[in-house]
Design an enzyme around this catalytic site. Structure first.
Site, PDB file in Angstrom:
ATOM      1  N   LEU A   1       0.818  -1.223   0.000  1.00 51.95           N
ATOM      2  CA  LEU A   1       0.000   0.000   0.000  1.00 51.95           C
ATOM      3  C   LEU A   1       0.845   1.264   0.000  1.00 51.95           C
ATOM      4  CD1 LEU A   1      -2.714  -1.063   2.613  1.00 51.95           C
ATOM      5  CD2 LEU A   1      -2.837  -1.180   0.120  1.00 51.95           C
TER       6      LEU A   1
ATOM      7  N   LYS B   1       9.753   2.399   6.642  1.00 52.57           N
ATOM      8  CA  LYS B   1       8.674   1.434   6.810  1.00 52.57           C
ATOM      9  C   LYS B   1       8.053   1.070   5.467  1.00 52.57           C
ATOM     10  CE  LYS B   1       5.172   5.003   7.659  1.00 52.57           C
ATOM     11  NZ  LYS B   1       4.203   5.546   8.638  1.00 52.57           N
TER      12      LYS B   1
ATOM     13  N   VAL C   1       4.183  -0.597   4.053  1.00 54.83           N
ATOM     14  CA  VAL C   1       2.809  -0.875   4.471  1.00 54.83           C
ATOM     15  C   VAL C   1       2.196  -1.884   3.500  1.00 54.83           C
ATOM     16  CG1 VAL C   1       0.553   0.100   5.008  1.00 54.83           C
ATOM     17  CG2 VAL C   1       2.617   1.461   5.382  1.00 54.83           C
TER      18      VAL C   1
ATOM     19  N   LYS D   1      11.725  -0.729  10.642  1.00 52.03           N
ATOM     20  CA  LYS D   1      13.044  -1.195  11.056  1.00 52.03           C
ATOM     21  C   LYS D   1      13.408  -0.586  12.409  1.00 52.03           C
ATOM     22  CE  LYS D   1      14.104  -3.442   7.214  1.00 52.03           C
ATOM     23  NZ  LYS D   1      14.401  -4.888   7.181  1.00 52.03           N
TER      24      LYS D   1
ATOM     25  N   ASP E   1       2.509  15.183  14.953  1.00 49.00           N
ATOM     26  CA  ASP E   1       2.759  15.225  13.502  1.00 49.00           C
ATOM     27  C   ASP E   1       1.441  15.264  12.738  1.00 49.00           C
ATOM     28  OD1 ASP E   1       4.323  15.410  11.267  1.00 49.00           O
ATOM     29  OD2 ASP E   1       4.706  13.272  11.089  1.00 49.00           O
TER      30      ASP E   1
END
Length: 613
Positions: A23, A29, A31, A50, A140
């Site tokens: 995705l 990262k 997804v 990670k 964020d």
């Protein structure tokens, strides 16, 4: 599950399966789409990050908190575990992607109604997070971390990996520079209100479709503007005045910034209430009415109404006095109650004559009170418009007068520039005679508004030893008169010709030395104000505005870039005066050249004109 989707990995407990559908990817990262085998649903996503095992242990407390977060406007965090070198967590899947991606697909931009709906959902999620004890700070918030289901218009806050519970103030600098509040860069720490500042930037992006501080090319420029509280340029392109007010409320300093719950109650996000008839008795006199706030968390207000003894205005005023309703809803709810009463009277059939007169009297009384209130509002609006027109006319007159005076001043200076160099040329001194006749002196004529050179001065015999001083006196008079005119022009007219003229005059009146970088700004401004015939009040105003921008020495002033000068807040006249004062060395050379010419040096006319300019 489609044929092209295959299971490539399963969780330790066997509940979740990772599919081969990617995705999204980031720096740290990846997804994937996932399946929940217990619930038999595939609207989940699995994220591999990670991290080390120790880092995963440190995140244990935050993971427990995120698992407990359950709100319709926050993406659900299902589970997390450590898999060899990766931190894996399972969250809810949003089908339409991020809000930023969704806005980019919309043409034209979403209307105000849709923006309001999105804002309410985001603020409800923030109010839930901030309502924890201690509050949870997301840190964020941005449109990239807000997700949407386009089919239902459902908004959810995601990417909770940066969230942290607040015990006192936080000091870790984390987030996206364009959405970070100024206090996040400071050493005093910050609280949950940094999420409100970031929400204001999200609202700005929803309204304009532009990324905040898109005019900046790097993070350093963004940092400089944020710490100096300079707002994004796209803020000027917001059309709706109420939306603009709400954005500015979110971008205020930390101690003045509203909470998420307070912003939810702002009039821009308020939903107009509706009055409904719940029940009525057989005589149609005793009614049960209810005020319903659709789309809001406010409780409905139910009340009894007697059509014989009560009036809509009195009942609403009583509820406002008892703080059951807010004052801003008074007129709307009064009209809604009267509408229901009219509908009942129309459906009931012809009443008795006496009762009919009472009902008509009550309706007329309510209508008259509403008309009187509308008349007062209209009269006040007309008065404000009239005052604004008068101010505009007065400003136009001032501008016309200032332009005329500036043109006359420029003409007078041009006359002086072309006539004085001829007078400054050294002429042979006449031989002494036994009975010398007195030499005619150059004549100057003083006009009502400006001093012009008399035509006689151009045809007079060669200048005597006093001619140079006379010409110098005349030039000083012209400069003095020009400075007086520029005092008013500084505040009213800032044309290109006027600005250039001010710079030329100031260059001849500046101090004749360079300032060191450690010279205080007060000393520098005092010399500049003195050279331009400005009052002490002007001097203090200039110094205060410079110090507000943390400009304390001449070195700070020299470090400014061209685009920084316009953000100081001074007038064009003041900025040019300060820039000329910084160029003191050049002015000194110019002044020495002019003195050499007047003492008899053989400088060409063209060079004399350049020195005067």
């Amino acid at each position: 599950m489609p044929d092209y989707e295959k299971v490539i990995e399963a969780s330790g407990n066997g509940r979740y399966s990772k599919l081969n559908t990617v995705l999204g990817k980031g720096a740290y990262k990846v997804v994937y789409k996932a399946i929940d085998r217990e619930e038999a649903i595939n609207d989940n996503e699995i994220t591999n990050v990670k991290v080390t095992r120790q880092e995963f242990k440190d995140l244990g407390h935050e993971i427990d908190i995120l698992k407990s977060v359950r709100h319709p406007n926050i993406i659900t965090f299902h589970d997390a575990w450590y898999n060899e070198t990766e931190f894996v967590f399972i969250t809810e899947l949003m089908t339409s992607g991020t809000l930023r991606e969704y806005i980019r697909k919309l043409t034209p931009l979403p209307n105000i109604k849709i923006v309001k709906r999105w804002c309410r959902q985001i603020l409800k999620g923030l109010a839930y997070l901030h309502g924890h004890e201690p509050p949870i700070i997301h840190r964020d918030i941005k449109c990239d971390n807000i997700f949407i289901n386009g089919a239902h218009g459902e908004i959810k806050i995601g990417d909770m990996g940066t969230a942290e519970m607040k015990n006192g103030k936080k000091y870790t600098v984390i987030g996206t520079p364009e959405f970070m509040a100024p206090e996040m860069y400071e050493e005093q720490g910050y609280n949950e209100k940094v999420d409100i500042y970031a929400f204001g930037m999200c609202l700005l992006e929803m309204a304009t479709g532009e990324y905040p501080y898109g005019e900046c090319t790097n993070a350093v420029q963004v940092f400089k503007k944020v710490t100096q509280t300079i707002k994004p340029e796209c803020l000027s392109r917001v059309q709706d005045p109420e939306l603009l007010t709400l954005v500015n409320i979110c971008l205020t300093p930390e101690d003045e910034r509203m909470t998420a719950q307070e912003i939810l109650e702002h009039r821009f996000l308020a939903v107009e209430p509706e009055v409904v008839l719940v029940s009525k008795d057989m005589t149609m006199k005793l009614l049960t009415l209810q005020v319903v706030f659709k789309g809001m968390d406010k409780l409905s207000v139910k009340f009894e109404f007697n059509a014989d003894t009560d009036t809509a205005a009195d009942v609403v005023a009583e509820m406002i006095e008892e703080q059951v309703l807010q004052n801003c809803y008074q007129q709307l709810i009064t009209c809604e109650i009267n509408r229901i009463l009219r509908d009942i009277a129309r459906n009931q059939g012809p009443p008795d004559k006496g009762e009919d007169e009472k009902i008509v009297w009550r309706r007329e009384n309510d209508i008259r009170s509403e008309l009187e209130r509308a008349k007062k509002d209209l009269a006040l609006a007309v008065e404000r418009v009239f005052e604004a027109e008068k101010k505009c006319e007065l400003l136009e007159q001032h501008n016309i007068i200032a332009e005329e005076r500036c043109k006359e001043t420029i003409f007078a200076l041009e006359q002086a520039k072309f006539q004085i160099p001829d007078l400054l040329q050294p002429q042979p001194q006449p031989q002494p005679q036994p009975q010398p006749q007195p030499q005619p002196q150059p004549q100057f004529q003083l006009q009502p508004q400006l001093q012009y050179l008399s035509p006689q001065s151009t045809t007079s015999p060669g200048p005597t030893s006093d001619d140079n001083s006379t010409n110098s006196t005349m030039l000083s008079s012209l400069e003095s008169e020009l400075s007086k005119l520029c005092v008013s022009g500084d505040e009213q007219v800032e044309t290109t010709t006027h600005s250039a003229l001010m710079e030329n005059v100031l260059a001849g009146k500046a101090k004749y030395y360079e300032y060191s970088n450690d010279t205080s700004i007060d000393k520098f401004v005092m010399d500049t104000a003195g050279a331009t015939n400005r009052s002490k009040d002007k001097q203090k105003q200039w110094a205060a505005k410079l110090q507000d921008q943390d400009i304390m020495t001449v070195g700070d002033l020299r470090d400014l870039h061209d685009e920084d000068w316009s953000g100081i807040g001074l007038t064009v006249f003041a900025l040019r005066a300060l820039k000329n004062m910084l160029a003191g060395k050049k002015a000194a050379v110019t002044q020495r050249g002019l003195q050499g010419t007047r003492s008899g040096a053989s400088t060409p006319v063209e060079e004399q004109e350049q020195e005067l300019m």
